[in-house]
Write a protein that holds these residues in place. Sequence first.
Motif, PDB file in Angstrom:
ATOM      1  N   GLY A  53      49.441 -74.066  34.308  1.00  0.00           N
ATOM      2  CA  GLY A  53      50.463 -73.027  34.443  1.00  0.00           C
ATOM      3  C   GLY A  53      50.054 -71.936  35.413  1.00  0.00           C
ATOM      4  O   GLY A  53      50.870 -71.410  36.165  1.00  0.00           O
ATOM      5  N   VAL A  54      48.771 -71.600  35.416  1.00  0.00           N
ATOM      6  CA  VAL A  54      48.259 -70.570  36.318  1.00  0.00           C
ATOM      7  C   VAL A  54      48.368 -71.039  37.758  1.00  0.00           C
ATOM      8  O   VAL A  54      48.816 -70.298  38.634  1.00  0.00           O
ATOM      9  N   PHE A  55      47.971 -72.280  38.033  1.00  0.00           N
ATOM     10  CA  PHE A  55      48.001 -72.766  39.406  1.00  0.00           C
ATOM     11  C   PHE A  55      49.412 -73.089  39.872  1.00  0.00           C
ATOM     12  O   PHE A  55      49.682 -73.088  41.065  1.00  0.00           O
ATOM     13  N   ASN A  56      50.320 -73.384  38.951  1.00  0.00           N
ATOM     14  CA  ASN A  56      51.714 -73.547  39.355  1.00  0.00           C
ATOM     15  C   ASN A  56      52.314 -72.206  39.764  1.00  0.00           C
ATOM     16  O   ASN A  56      53.149 -72.146  40.652  1.00  0.00           O
ATOM     17  N   ARG A  57      51.871 -71.163  39.109  1.00  0.00           N
ATOM     18  CA  ARG A  57      52.399 -69.833  39.414  1.00  0.00           C
ATOM     19  C   ARG A  57      51.727 -69.221  40.635  1.00  0.00           C
ATOM     20  O   ARG A  57      52.377 -68.585  41.451  1.00  0.00           O
ATOM     21  N   TRP A  58      50.409 -69.367  40.748  1.00  0.00           N
ATOM     22  CA  TRP A  58      49.643 -68.808  41.865  1.00  0.00           C
ATOM     23  C   TRP A  58      48.804 -69.912  42.496  1.00  0.00           C
ATOM     24  O   TRP A  58      47.614 -70.054  42.189  1.00  0.00           O
ATOM     25  N   PRO A  59      49.370 -70.701  43.405  1.00  0.00           N
ATOM     26  CA  PRO A  59      48.621 -71.830  43.956  1.00  0.00           C
ATOM     27  C   PRO A  59      47.430 -71.423  44.826  1.00  0.00           C
ATOM     28  O   PRO A  59      46.520 -72.207  45.020  1.00  0.00           O
ATOM     29  N   MET A  60      47.400 -70.199  45.317  1.00  0.00           N
ATOM     30  CA  MET A  60      46.295 -69.769  46.172  1.00  0.00           C
ATOM     31  C   MET A  60      45.240 -68.969  45.409  1.00  0.00           C
ATOM     32  O   MET A  60      44.375 -68.347  46.002  1.00  0.00           O
ATOM     33  N   LEU A  61      45.290 -69.004  44.092  1.00  0.00           N
ATOM     34  CA  LEU A  61      44.350 -68.229  43.285  1.00  0.00           C
ATOM     35  C   LEU A  61      42.904 -68.678  43.514  1.00  0.00           C
ATOM     36  O   LEU A  61      42.010 -67.839  43.653  1.00  0.00           O
ATOM     37  N   LEU A  62      42.662 -69.974  43.582  1.00  0.00           N
ATOM     38  CA  LEU A  62      41.301 -70.457  43.833  1.00  0.00           C
ATOM     39  C   LEU A  62      40.806 -70.035  45.207  1.00  0.00           C
ATOM     40  O   LEU A  62      39.642 -69.647  45.372  1.00  0.00           O
ATOM     41  N   PHE A  63      41.668 -70.113  46.197  1.00  0.00           N
ATOM     42  CA  PHE A  63      41.292 -69.708  47.553  1.00  0.00           C
ATOM     43  C   PHE A  63      40.890 -68.241  47.573  1.00  0.00           C
ATOM     44  O   PHE A  63      39.842 -67.879  48.109  1.00  0.00           O
ATOM     45  N   ASP A  64      41.725 -67.399  46.983  1.00  0.00           N
ATOM     46  CA  ASP A  64      41.439 -65.959  46.988  1.00  0.00           C
ATOM     47  C   ASP A  64      40.204 -65.617  46.165  1.00  0.00           C
ATOM     48  O   ASP A  64      39.408 -64.770  46.557  1.00  0.00           O
ATOM     49  N   THR A  65      40.043 -66.287  45.047  1.00  0.00           N
ATOM     50  CA  THR A  65      38.865 -66.034  44.215  1.00  0.00           C
ATOM     51  C   THR A  65      37.590 -66.405  44.943  1.00  0.00           C
ATOM     52  O   THR A  65      36.609 -65.661  44.933  1.00  0.00           O
ATOM     53  N   TRP A  66      37.615 -67.556  45.592  1.00  0.00           N
ATOM     54  CA  TRP A  66      36.413 -68.025  46.295  1.00  0.00           C
ATOM     55  C   TRP A  66      36.100 -67.130  47.478  1.00  0.00           C
ATOM     56  O   TRP A  66      34.961 -66.709  47.669  1.00  0.00           O
ATOM     57  N   THR A  67      37.100 -66.818  48.301  1.00  0.00           N
ATOM     58  CA  THR A  67      36.824 -66.086  49.543  1.00  0.00           C
ATOM     59  C   THR A  67      36.596 -64.599  49.302  1.00  0.00           C
ATOM     60  O   THR A  67      35.549 -64.065  49.659  1.00  0.00           O
ATOM     61  N   ILE A  68      37.546 -63.939  48.680  1.00  0.00           N
ATOM     62  CA  ILE A  68      37.422 -62.499  48.483  1.00  0.00           C
ATOM     63  C   ILE A  68      36.329 -62.186  47.470  1.00  0.00           C
ATOM     64  O   ILE A  68      35.548 -61.253  47.650  1.00  0.00           O
ATOM     65  N   GLY A  69      36.244 -62.990  46.426  1.00  0.00           N
ATOM     66  CA  GLY A  69      35.231 -62.749  45.399  1.00  0.00           C
ATOM     67  C   GLY A  69      33.812 -62.886  45.913  1.00  0.00           C
ATOM     68  O   GLY A  69      32.961 -62.025  45.646  1.00  0.00           O
ATOM     69  N   LEU A  70      33.539 -63.946  46.662  1.00  0.00           N
ATOM     70  CA  LEU A  70      32.175 -64.120  47.179  1.00  0.00           C
ATOM     71  C   LEU A  70      31.837 -63.116  48.276  1.00  0.00           C
ATOM     72  O   LEU A  70      30.693 -62.659  48.369  1.00  0.00           O
ATOM     73  N   ALA A  71      32.826 -62.744  49.103  1.00  0.00           N
ATOM     74  CA  ALA A  71      32.565 -61.721  50.123  1.00  0.00           C
ATOM     75  C   ALA A  71      32.268 -60.371  49.463  1.00  0.00           C
ATOM     76  O   ALA A  71      31.350 -59.656  49.874  1.00  0.00           O
ATOM     77  N   ALA A  72      33.021 -60.033  48.423  1.00  0.00           N
ATOM     78  CA  ALA A  72      32.766 -58.781  47.701  1.00  0.00           C
ATOM     79  C   ALA A  72      31.425 -58.832  46.974  1.00  0.00           C
ATOM     80  O   ALA A  72      30.691 -57.835  46.930  1.00  0.00           O
ATOM     81  N   LEU A  73      31.094 -59.973  46.416  1.00  0.00           N
ATOM     82  CA  LEU A  73      29.801 -60.118  45.737  1.00  0.00           C
ATOM     83  C   LEU A  73      28.648 -59.920  46.725  1.00  0.00           C
ATOM     84  O   LEU A  73      27.640 -59.294  46.387  1.00  0.00           O
ATOM     85  N   MET A  74      28.808 -60.431  47.938  1.00  0.00           N
ATOM     86  CA  MET A  74      27.764 -60.250  48.944  1.00  0.00           C
ATOM     87  C   MET A  74      27.573 -58.764  49.272  1.00  0.00           C
ATOM     88  O   MET A  74      26.433 -58.299  49.389  1.00  0.00           O
ATOM     89  N   ILE A  75      28.660 -58.033  49.391  1.00  0.00           N
ATOM     90  CA  ILE A  75      28.566 -56.602  49.675  1.00  0.00           C
ATOM     91  C   ILE A  75      27.924 -55.859  48.511  1.00  0.00           C
ATOM     92  O   ILE A  75      27.093 -54.985  48.713  1.00  0.00           O
ATOM     93  N   VAL A  76      28.288 -56.217  47.290  1.00  0.00           N
ATOM     94  CA  VAL A  76      27.702 -55.568  46.122  1.00  0.00           C
ATOM     95  C   VAL A  76      26.190 -55.827  46.063  1.00  0.00           C
ATOM     96  O   VAL A  76      25.410 -54.924  45.796  1.00  0.00           O
ATOM     97  N   VAL A  77      25.779 -57.053  46.345  1.00  0.00           N
ATOM     98  CA  VAL A  77      24.355 -57.384  46.331  1.00  0.00           C
ATOM     99  C   VAL A  77      23.613 -56.625  47.436  1.00  0.00           C
ATOM    100  O   VAL A  77      22.508 -56.111  47.230  1.00  0.00           O
ATOM    101  N   MET A  78      24.231 -56.516  48.611  1.00  0.00           N
ATOM    102  CA  MET A  78      23.601 -55.776  49.696  1.00  0.00           C
ATOM    103  C   MET A  78      23.495 -54.285  49.353  1.00  0.00           C
ATOM    104  O   MET A  78      22.484 -53.643  49.644  1.00  0.00           O
ATOM    105  N   PHE A  79      24.541 -53.745  48.741  1.00  0.00           N
ATOM    106  CA  PHE A  79      24.551 -52.325  48.408  1.00  0.00           C
ATOM    107  C   PHE A  79      23.569 -52.016  47.289  1.00  0.00           C
ATOM    108  O   PHE A  79      22.890 -51.003  47.286  1.00  0.00           O
ATOM    109  N   ALA A  80      23.476 -52.926  46.311  1.00  0.00           N
ATOM    110  CA  ALA A  80      22.582 -52.708  45.178  1.00  0.00           C
ATOM    111  C   ALA A  80      21.119 -52.875  45.580  1.00  0.00           C
ATOM    112  O   ALA A  80      20.232 -52.282  44.982  1.00  0.00           O
ATOM    113  N   GLY A  81      20.872 -53.737  46.553  1.00  0.00           N
ATOM    114  CA  GLY A  81      19.502 -54.026  46.959  1.00  0.00           C
ATOM    115  C   GLY A  81      19.005 -52.991  47.869  1.00  0.00           C
ATOM    116  O   GLY A  81      18.033 -52.405  47.944  1.00  0.00           O
TER     117      GLY A  81
END
Length: 129
Positions: free
Chosen positions: A101-129
Amino acid sequence: MTITAISFFFGIFGFSYLILSLQVSSSFPPLYDKVYTEEDMKLDLPFMFGVVALLGISVIIPYLFVLFGLLSALIAIRVRRRVQERTNGPLPWLLSPLTIGVFNRWPMLLFDTWTIGLAALMIVVMFAG
């Protein structure tokens, strides 16, 4: 934190988003069918040269990292739009009764989670380190 550091983080986020978008569109985690073709690469090639030129100039003028990040994010959004036009959502083996049901409603959710989430995680790790 100085203005130069903020512009550096912004540039790194945009470039990471671009790399991860190209990665997903080329089926590296096999979330979607391979949709990035040679014709798409020819369309994005002038923008890629602009990204490389801005990266070179940003070494001399660090404030231009913001423009480097913006152009990278613009290309990533173009890649995302192409993936969205050519696919109907994630590959069937990713669908389970809990998530269909989630992917029928938001088919690009995996794409956005993978791309934006990992890019933001990289910035958080750089900022924290």
